[in-house]
Design a protein around this motif. Sequence first.
Motif, PDB file in Angstrom:
ATOM      1  N   PRO A 182       0.839  -1.210   0.000  1.00  0.00           N
ATOM      2  CA  PRO A 182       0.000   0.000   0.000  1.00  0.00           C
ATOM      3  C   PRO A 182       0.871   1.257   0.000  1.00  0.00           C
ATOM      4  N   PHE A 183       0.290   2.375  -0.391  1.00  0.00           N
ATOM      5  CA  PHE A 183       1.043   3.638  -0.411  1.00  0.00           C
ATOM      6  C   PHE A 183       0.127   4.780   0.009  1.00  0.00           C
ATOM      7  N   HIS A 184       0.745   5.855   0.498  1.00  0.00           N
ATOM      8  CA  HIS A 184      -0.017   7.014   0.947  1.00  0.00           C
ATOM      9  C   HIS A 184      -0.301   7.974  -0.212  1.00  0.00           C
ATOM     10  N   ARG A 185      -1.477   8.526  -0.180  1.00  0.00           N
ATOM     11  CA  ARG A 185      -1.839   9.564  -1.149  1.00  0.00           C
ATOM     12  C   ARG A 185      -0.798  10.683  -1.077  1.00  0.00           C
ATOM     13  N   PRO A 186      -0.268  11.110  -2.224  1.00  0.00           N
ATOM     14  CA  PRO A 186       0.763  12.152  -2.196  1.00  0.00           C
ATOM     15  C   PRO A 186       0.179  13.531  -1.875  1.00  0.00           C
ATOM     16  N   THR A 187       1.024  14.381  -1.349  1.00  0.00           N
ATOM     17  CA  THR A 187       0.680  15.771  -1.063  1.00  0.00           C
ATOM     18  C   THR A 187       1.601  16.677  -1.863  1.00  0.00           C
ATOM     19  N   GLY A 188       1.079  17.765  -2.384  1.00  0.00           N
ATOM     20  CA  GLY A 188       1.910  18.665  -3.176  1.00  0.00           C
ATOM     21  C   GLY A 188       1.193  19.944  -3.517  1.00  0.00           C
ATOM     22  N   GLN A 189       1.797  20.723  -4.387  1.00  0.00           N
ATOM     23  CA  GLN A 189       1.177  21.973  -4.836  1.00  0.00           C
ATOM     24  C   GLN A 189       0.117  21.672  -5.891  1.00  0.00           C
ATOM     25  N   ILE A 190      -1.074  22.181  -5.673  1.00  0.00           N
ATOM     26  CA  ILE A 190      -2.161  22.047  -6.641  1.00  0.00           C
ATOM     27  C   ILE A 190      -2.912  23.375  -6.703  1.00  0.00           C
ATOM     28  N   ILE A 251      -1.289  17.577  -9.277  1.00  0.00           N
ATOM     29  CA  ILE A 251       0.107  17.980  -9.067  1.00  0.00           C
ATOM     30  C   ILE A 251       0.818  18.052 -10.418  1.00  0.00           C
ATOM     31  N   GLN A 252       0.528  17.090 -11.291  1.00  0.00           N
ATOM     32  CA  GLN A 252       1.156  17.043 -12.610  1.00  0.00           C
ATOM     33  C   GLN A 252       0.772  18.257 -13.453  1.00  0.00           C
ATOM     34  N   THR A 253      -0.492  18.643 -13.433  1.00  0.00           N
ATOM     35  CA  THR A 253      -0.956  19.775 -14.244  1.00  0.00           C
ATOM     36  C   THR A 253      -0.227  21.063 -13.875  1.00  0.00           C
ATOM     37  N   TRP A 254       0.039  21.255 -12.587  1.00  0.00           N
ATOM     38  CA  TRP A 254       0.676  22.483 -12.125  1.00  0.00           C
ATOM     39  C   TRP A 254       2.182  22.459 -12.362  1.00  0.00           C
ATOM     40  N   GLU A 255       2.819  21.306 -12.244  1.00  0.00           N
ATOM     41  CA  GLU A 255       4.280  21.249 -12.238  1.00  0.00           C
ATOM     42  C   GLU A 255       4.920  20.944 -13.595  1.00  0.00           C
TER      43      GLU A 255
END
Length: 437
Positions: A182-190, A251-255
Motif C-alpha cells: 500500500p502507499f499514501h496519497r501524495p501531497t503537493g502543490q495544486i 500535481i502534474q498539471t501544475w508542475e
Amino acid sequence: MPSHTLGVALPIMSFVQYPADHPFPIQNLPYGVFSTDAQPVTRPGVAIGDYILDLAALSKTAHWAKSPVKAEVFQTANLDAFVALEPEDWAAFRAFLTSILAPSSPLKADADAVLLPRTAKSTHMHLPIRIGDYTDFYASYAHAFNAGVLIRGPENALQPNWKHLPVGYHGRASSIVVSGTPFHRPTGQILDKPTDKQPIFAPCRKLDYELETAFIYGGSPTKLGQRLTPAQARKHIFGLVLMNDWSARDIQTWEYVPLGPFLSKNFCTTIAPWIVSPAALEPFKVKQYDHEPALLPYLDDPEGYNFAVPLHLEVKTAESGDYSHVSTSDMRHTYYTFAQMIAHHSATGCNIRPSDMMGSGTLSVPSNDNAPNDGGLGSLLERSRLGREPFALNDQRKDMTWLRDGDSVRITGVAKGDGYNIGFGECEGTVLPAVEA
C-alpha cells in the motif's frame, strides 16, 4: 506433494501438475524473489503451477550438476547476478529448467525439498531486482491522443515530436514497490480552482492509475557514449512485468511545464513480482505499428514486433469489498517496439546497466470511430474525461472520477496459447490516506 488434474496434454510437460488454463505452466517459468515464514531470507525462484522452485535450495543439490549457470548466481537476495549474464546464458538456463521439471526428471523424488507452495500465506514476494535506473515512456498512440484531445483539443492532440521519437521521462527507482504494497496519497502543490494563479499545498485530489508494462534491461552494460540499434537492444530484454505508474494529475498539471512530471510521478510505482521472459512470449508476437511518417534510420526496426497479451484492470472500493472490471487493453498497443525505446534511450550515449527498468507508458486500445473506447482505456484521466464525466464503477459508487482513500487497483495479464496460458501474476496496490504533517 499435492497434485492437481492436468486438463490436456501439453507439448512440453512437467511432473508438477496444474490445470490446462493455469497461468504458470512449464511454458512460462517466470522469475521472482520470495521468502517464507519458515525461511525469511529472500532468494530467487521460478513459478511452476501453484509452486515456486527454490533456485537457492536447488543450487545446493546434486541436481545442479547439469546447470549452465554457477550456483552462486542464485545464492543471493535477488536476480541481479542472473540478469547481468548474457542472453545465451538465460536461454541455456531456461532449457535446464525445462529439463529438470520434466516428467522423467530425478528431481521429482526430491521435489518437496525445493518446491514450495506459491499461494500459501506464509510465502511472501519481494522486488525481483534492485532497480538501478527507471525510465517511463509514453508509447501508446491511443493514450497519447486521448490525453492530448482532453488537454489541447483534437487538432493539437499529439505534439509535433510524438511520431518521431519515443517520448519518455526519468522516474524514481527508489519508490518502485512490489505488488501488494500500500502507499499514501501524495501531497503537493495544486490549484484549488482551475482559474487560480496561486497554488495551495494539499493532498492530491486527482489520483490516477496507469495500466502499463515494464521491461528489464539485462546482459552487458553499455559504455558511456555507446549507442544500440534496435536489433542489438532487443537481445538485452531480460523480461517483462506488469506495472502501475500511479499519477497525481492535479500535481502534474501544475508542475509539468516546462520540464515534465516530477513529484506527480515519484511517490509510488507498483510492479508485479514475476518477470516473464521474451522466450515465453514468442508465440504471441504480432506485427508492430506502421510508422507514418517513417522513423529516422537509427530507430528503424524492420524485424520489430509487439506482444499480444490482454491486460485487465479492476478497482475495488472500501464500500463494495469486491473488484469491479474497468478496462481491458493489450500489451500490443505500443507505437514503438521495446527495442526502439531502448535504442532511443541510448542515442545520446547514455549508458544502460543490468536491472535498469523501462515502462511502456499507459496502454489504451485504439478507437475505430474517433471516439474514446471506454472499455479499453488505461487511465482514469481518459475514462472520466479529466474528471468531468463521472461513471458508474459499481452499485456502491456511481460517481467514479478519481481514486479515493481505501481503493485498490489490480492489473492482470494472461496470453492464451495453444493448450496453455502465459500469465504475469498480479500488480496490485491500495491507496492509504495522505500522511498528516
